[in-house]
Design an enzyme around this catalytic site. Structure first.
Site, mmCIF file in Angstrom:
data_model
loop_
_atom_site.group_PDB
_atom_site.id
_atom_site.type_symbol
_atom_site.label_atom_id
_atom_site.label_comp_id
_atom_site.label_asym_id
_atom_site.label_seq_id
_atom_site.Cartn_x
_atom_site.Cartn_y
_atom_site.Cartn_z
ATOM 1 N N LYS A 159 0.877 -1.184 0.000
ATOM 2 C CA LYS A 159 0.000 0.000 0.000
ATOM 3 C C LYS A 159 0.912 1.230 0.000
ATOM 4 C CE LYS A 159 -4.036 1.891 2.432
ATOM 5 N NZ LYS A 159 -4.950 2.094 1.306
HETATM 6 C C1 LIG Z 1 -6.417 0.168 -3.966
HETATM 7 C C2 LIG Z 1 -7.171 -0.326 -2.788
HETATM 8 N N1 LIG Z 1 -7.806 -1.514 -2.870
HETATM 9 C C3 LIG Z 1 -8.507 -2.005 -1.826
HETATM 10 C C4 LIG Z 1 -8.626 -1.308 -0.647
HETATM 11 C C5 LIG Z 1 -9.402 -1.880 0.491
HETATM 12 O O1 LIG Z 1 -8.540 -2.296 1.497
HETATM 13 P P1 LIG Z 1 -8.966 -2.285 3.016
HETATM 14 O O2 LIG Z 1 -10.220 -3.063 3.101
HETATM 15 O O3 LIG Z 1 -7.843 -2.946 3.712
HETATM 16 O O4 LIG Z 1 -9.155 -0.871 3.402
HETATM 17 C C6 LIG Z 1 -7.993 -0.078 -0.527
HETATM 18 C C7 LIG Z 1 -8.101 0.691 0.703
HETATM 19 O O5 LIG Z 1 -7.225 0.821 1.443
HETATM 20 C C8 LIG Z 1 -7.243 0.420 -1.607
HETATM 21 O O6 LIG Z 1 -6.626 1.607 -1.525
#
Ligand SMILES: Cc1ncc(COP(=O)(O)O)c(C=O)c1O
Length: 314
Positions: A159
């Site tokens: 991330k």
């Molecule tokens: C690109 C992306 N995909 C999926 C998610 C969903 O992830 P999470 O459920 O851990 O927030 C996020 C959010 O953080 C994201 O930025």
């Protein structure tokens, strides 16, 4: 959405004032996007605010940093304790918590290795991402003309701040064209995810979601939904999803820390199901909110209570 200032931000082990959390413009992160971060929600419960899946988020942060060889000295447990402390000292209720690990001010070339790694954590009050009506009525989305980051380019499992340049293209295009969100396809043309959320399709009672190999972030909400669906006796399949599947399934919903569980009413102006929240989405959304708000037993130990007074006493 404008950020609502709180009292303290945590930086490399110390609480500092919100306004003192400043960077030099030549910090490596500014020129080269060298940061990894998390987005975490704390929900208001009858015992005060509780952080949702804090350990899993902090583990993903550690993993994101490891992929980029960013060494920083905090363990998952340290980081979870900091998040709780931050909620407490800022006297927060439901809020968003954002830890950021970045390459700071040092050398100014592409090589990041001689720049200090700085760790910050902030929190602020945050409501629903696409508006409260989105959770109830659903939203209209499009398939993005932008492809999600391809394998072995920018690692989708990390991330990283830089990935969100791709997310921004997806989101800007969607907004400019009058949609709430864009769904990106992967480099092979299969369904990947939204700019900041994962996606589920429901067809004949079975849930489908793209696999990690479809350039998705391993979403913690996605994982929670897989678990909740199994608890509810539903079948979930990770599957490579052709774009056209989106237009013919019974229900589609997007999930993430920001969007929580948001139904999709239409995609590229093609109505999904009855054009409102479908029954499977509703069941999953109800169960999700019951757990995160502490209304149902925390049977998977997903909540970290912060020992912050309940709302009435704050
Ligand atoms: C690109 C992306 N995909 C999926 C998610 C969903 O992830 P999470 O459920 O851990 O927030 C996020 C959010 O953080 C994201 O930025």
């Amino acid at each position: 959405m404008a950020v609502q200032k709180t009292d303290k931000i945590w930086h490399n082990g110390k609480l500092i004032n919100w306004d003192d959390a400043q960077l030099h413009v030549l910090s490596h992160v500014v020129g080269y996007g060298s940061s990894v971060f998390e987005g975490i929600r704390a929900y208001e419960t009858s015992q005060g605010p509780a952080i949702f899946r804090a350990h899993d988020h902090m583990q993903r942060l550690v993993n994101s940093a490891r992929i980029y060889r960013m060494d920083f000295p905090y363990s998952v447990d340290n980081l979870v304790n900091v998040a709780s402390e931050l909620v407490r000292v800022n006297k927060m209720g439901a809020c968003y918590i954002k830890p950021i690990v970045l390459r700071g001010y040092g050398e100014v070339g592409v090589n990041p290795l001689n720049c200090p790694v700085e760790t910050y954590m902030a929190c602020w009050k945050w409501g629903s991402y696409l508006g409260p009506e989105a959770l109830a009525q659903g939203v209209e989305v499009c398939v993005s003309s932008w492809t999600r980051i391809a394998p072995n380019t920018l690692p989708a499992m990390s991330k990283a701040g830089a990935n969100y340049m791709n997310s921004q293209l997806i989101r800007i295009e969607a907004i400019k064209n009058g949609y709430a969100e864009g769904i990106a396809l992967d480099a092979d043309g299969h369904v990947s995810e939204g700019s900041g959320m994962n996606i589920f399709l429901v067809h004949n009672g079975v849930l489908y979601t793209p696999p990690l190999a479809a350039s998705i972030l391993p979403g913690i909400t996605r994982d929670s939904i897989v678990t909740i669906a199994a608890d509810l006796g539903l079948t979930v399949k990770e599957a490579v999803i052709p774009r056209e599947m989106l237009y013919i399934v019974d229900e589609v919903f997007i999930v993430g820390t920001a969007v929580e569980v948001t139904p999709i009413r239409s995609i590229d102006k093609i109505q999904i199901g009855k054009g409102s929240m479908g029954p499977v989405t509703r069941k999953i959304q109800d169960e999700f909110f019951a757990i995160v708000n502490g209304k149902k037993a925390d049977r998977h130990n997903w909540l970290t209570h912060t020992n912050t007074p309940v709302a009435a006493a704050r």
